[in-house]
Design a protein around this motif. Structure first.
Motif, PDB file in Angstrom:
ATOM      1  N   GLN A   1      44.146  39.487  36.261  1.00 52.64           N
ATOM      2  CA  GLN A   1      44.973  38.506  36.977  1.00 52.64           C
ATOM      3  C   GLN A   1      46.089  39.200  37.767  1.00 52.64           C
ATOM      4  OE1 GLN A   1      46.150  36.050  33.671  1.00 52.64           O
ATOM      5  NE2 GLN A   1      44.364  34.713  33.825  1.00 52.64           N
ATOM      6  N   ASP A   2      46.610  40.293  37.203  1.00 57.56           N
ATOM      7  CA  ASP A   2      47.722  40.991  37.860  1.00 57.56           C
ATOM      8  C   ASP A   2      47.242  41.996  38.910  1.00 57.56           C
ATOM      9  OD1 ASP A   2      50.479  41.144  38.093  1.00 57.56           O
ATOM     10  OD2 ASP A   2      50.651  42.854  36.743  1.00 57.56           O
TER      11      ASP A   2
ATOM     12  N   ARG B   1      45.448  41.741  41.549  1.00 56.10           N
ATOM     13  CA  ARG B   1      45.652  41.311  42.936  1.00 56.10           C
ATOM     14  C   ARG B   1      47.132  41.403  43.326  1.00 56.10           C
ATOM     15  NH1 ARG B   1      43.737  39.154  47.331  1.00 56.10           N
ATOM     16  NH2 ARG B   1      44.859  37.477  48.387  1.00 56.10           N
ATOM     17  N   ASN B   2      48.022  41.034  42.397  1.00 51.99           N
ATOM     18  CA  ASN B   2      49.461  41.142  42.694  1.00 51.99           C
ATOM     19  C   ASN B   2      49.857  42.582  42.991  1.00 51.99           C
ATOM     20  OD1 ASN B   2      49.666  38.421  42.101  1.00 51.99           O
ATOM     21  ND2 ASN B   2      50.272  38.774  39.975  1.00 51.99           N
TER      22      ASN B   2
ATOM     23  N   MET C   1      48.450  43.577  46.368  1.00 53.63           N
ATOM     24  CA  MET C   1      49.251  42.999  47.455  1.00 53.63           C
ATOM     25  C   MET C   1      50.580  43.749  47.615  1.00 53.63           C
ATOM     26  SD  MET C   1      47.448  40.578  48.761  1.00 53.63           S
ATOM     27  CE  MET C   1      48.560  39.531  49.701  1.00 53.63           C
ATOM     28  N   ALA C   2      51.182  44.089  46.478  1.00 55.45           N
ATOM     29  CA  ALA C   2      52.465  44.818  46.527  1.00 55.45           C
ATOM     30  C   ALA C   2      52.277  46.176  47.200  1.00 55.45           C
ATOM     31  CB  ALA C   2      53.017  44.989  45.123  1.00 55.45           C
TER      32      ALA C   2
ATOM     33  N   GLU D   1      61.164  48.764  45.376  1.00 57.87           N
ATOM     34  CA  GLU D   1      59.868  48.146  45.057  1.00 57.87           C
ATOM     35  C   GLU D   1      58.890  49.177  44.483  1.00 57.87           C
ATOM     36  OE1 GLU D   1      60.095  44.533  48.351  1.00 57.87           O
ATOM     37  OE2 GLU D   1      59.255  46.466  48.922  1.00 57.87           O
TER      38      GLU D   1
ATOM     39  N   LYS E   1      55.232  48.735  36.556  1.00 59.23           N
ATOM     40  CA  LYS E   1      54.117  47.829  36.255  1.00 59.23           C
ATOM     41  C   LYS E   1      52.844  48.625  35.919  1.00 59.23           C
ATOM     42  CE  LYS E   1      53.849  43.246  36.248  1.00 59.23           C
ATOM     43  NZ  LYS E   1      53.745  42.447  37.422  1.00 59.23           N
TER      44      LYS E   1
END
Length: 520
Positions: A137-138, A140-141, A144-145, A154, A161
């Motif tokens: 689930q993460d 894709r995040n 994208m980041a 960032e 992460k």
């Protein structure tokens, strides 16, 4: 037909009353063997291995606790669930002290037993599945980041992460997902190299505050504001400590100390001790240290120790920051004997306002791992390298020393000079006799190298570095590249591949921890 879920041994003197429970478990796929006393159980366990034992506490003859002790003699790691009518505290304490895995209070219903078995036997699988789903689930995040041109802050969050998921994957032992994560991490390092290549010279040149927190500003911004007379502060610099290594040490340290702040900073280039650590203590870039301390600064190709004057640099920085009235002690630990001295005398350090302790173990570990076959086995990858770091820290004089003063009103700042990278990709590099030997960075005249594999500074001053010769060039290896000379190329490639090195550009080497703790 149910797949076999596991072999269960149920020991209870009233076994006839449990027939419906046993049928229920068999229908759920468990093979249950029932015996009515401890003697029969122990005989059976000599010849047959089971996955879990369900053990009645109150039995005539040999009691449940006595049976438990005998089972643990035969099979110390066998999970045992105590089933008891008795909630007496002393019995529970004795059972828990004897390493039961779980306990159930009679009367038990079948689902209670089932849940206990699932908890014991399926935990690893269930954790692995949950971790896999959460990472998917993460994913894709994170993708994208990475795609959205992250800035310096960032990048810190992104790396944090990635480390979080790496530790979760290691715990859940999910090999397939770990492979996906490693690919994503490699892509992140590719983009991070581009980010550093584009911005590093600008950060060095720009004094306006656009640059991230870097080695030469660390003391001024993360240590100095918290120093005060009469309150002992310990600055512990663990050489070569990566952020993921800090994260596995964190649970151990926070058992004793309260975490007040956790951050990262950018180690300067080269991410090597003589540059990054001298910059940290001097509060200056290497080019500025050379100008102010020409006799103390040593370039790579000069004779003499490269880290002999850290205390001189530190005291000069304290003077610049108007903190030279503080009582300061500087200690460097390079072997176990020094560590024992620290442990034995730690209470004397409470008389200082600032005690700086430089601990060299992790750096020595990474170098020894390159040279010793037994350590290559023990620390074959990041997971085992972290595990070795934990083993060292838990039994180190450093941790024992800090625990001795944990009840005093102190604060501890733990940081490092740079991290380290497991190198996998060789790249040919040619230089003259004066060229430095480090595998992740080199400087020298007439360097020839693969331009795609490095960030090069033909004028080292652009990177805040001294210029040993008019024609000196510095090059920094990207991602997991290591620089090899063409002579004996295959030998050196095989010798150094998969070793932990530092000096180049990667998330692991450049984004490193700085944490502040206090006594609880």
């Amino acid at each position: 037909m149910n797949t076999l879920q596991g072999e269960i041994l149920w020991i209870d003197d009233e076994i006839d009353s449990l027939k419906s429970q046993i049928v229920f478990l068999k229908n759920k796929g468990y093979d249950v063997t029932a015996v009515s006393n401890g003697y029969d159980a122990l005989e059976m366990l000599k010849d047959k291995m089971v996955d879990v034992v369900l053990l009645d506490e109150s039995m005539p003859g040999m009691t449940g606790l006595e049976t438990l002790a005998k089972i643990k003699e035969i099979h110390p790691l066998l999970p045992v669930v105590m089933v008891t009518k008795n909630e007496a505290e002393n019995i529970m304490e004795e059972a828990i002290g004897s390493q039961i895995t779980d306990y159930l209070i009679k009367p038990v219903n079948p689902n209670q037993v089932l849940l206990s078995l699932k908890k014991i036997m399926d935990t690893k699988r269930l954790v692995s599945e949950k971790t896999t789903v959460a990472y998917q689930q993460d994913f894709r995040n994170l993708f994208m980041a990475l795609s959205s041109n992250p800035n310096q802050e960032e990048w810190k969050e992104l790396y944090k992460k990635l480390v979080y998921w790496e530790l979760e994957m290691a715990r859940s032992d999910s090999a397939e997902m770990m492979e996906v994560l490693q690919t994503q991490k490699a892509e992140a390092n590719t983009d991070f190299f581009k980010f550093i290549s584009k911005n590093y010279a600008k950060w060095i040149k720009d004094k306006s505050g656009d640059a991230p927190l870097m080695s030469h500003e660390l003391f001024k911004r993360k240590v100095a504001p918290y120093l005060e007379p009469g309150k002992p502060t310990f600055l512990v610099v663990i050489d070569n400590l990566r952020f993921d290594q800090w994260k596995v040490l964190q649970p151990i340290i926070t058992e004793t100390f309260r975490l007040l702040e956790e951050d990262m900073f950018y180690s300067i280039l080269p991410t090597a001790t003589q540059y990054a650590r001298n910059a940290l203590f001097a509060g200056m870039l290497p080019i500025e240290i050379e100008a102010k301390f020409p006799n103390e600064w040593k370039n790579d190709d000069e004779e003499g120790g490269k880290n002999l004057y850290e205390e001189t640099f530190l005291r000069n920085q304290l003077k610049q920051l108007k903190l030279d009235k503080l009582k300061v002690q500087y200690t460097k630990i390079t072997n176990n004997e020094h560590g024992k001295d620290l442990e034995d005398n730690i209470h004397n350090y409470l008389n200082n306002d600032l005690s700086v302790i430089v601990y060299n173990f992790v750096d020595m570990l990474s170098h020894a791992r390159t040279e010793m076959e037994v350590l290559k086995e023990l620390a074959g990858d990041e997971v085992s390298y972290r595990s070795l770091t934990v083993s060292w820290f838990e039994h180190s004089p450093l941790y024992r020393a800090l625990k001795k003063i944990a009840d005093k009103n102190i604060q501890i700042i733990i940081t490092t000079d740079h991290g380290t990278q497991r190198v996998k990709t060789p790249s040919k590099c040619v230089g003259d006799r004066q060229t430095t030997t480090n595998l992740r960075y080199k400087h020298g005249r007439n360097l020839q190298y693969e331009e795609k594999d490095v960030l090069a500074f033909r004028d080292p001053r652009e990177a805040g570095l001294p210029r040993p010769n008019v024609s000196s060039t510095y090059i920094f290896a990207k991602e997991d590249v290591f620089l090899c000379y063409p002579n004996n190329y295959n030998y050196y490639v095989n010798y150094y591949r998969n070793t932990f090195q530092h000096g180049g550009i990667s998330l692991e080497e450049m984004l490193v921890p700085v944490v502040r703790l206090s006594s609880k």
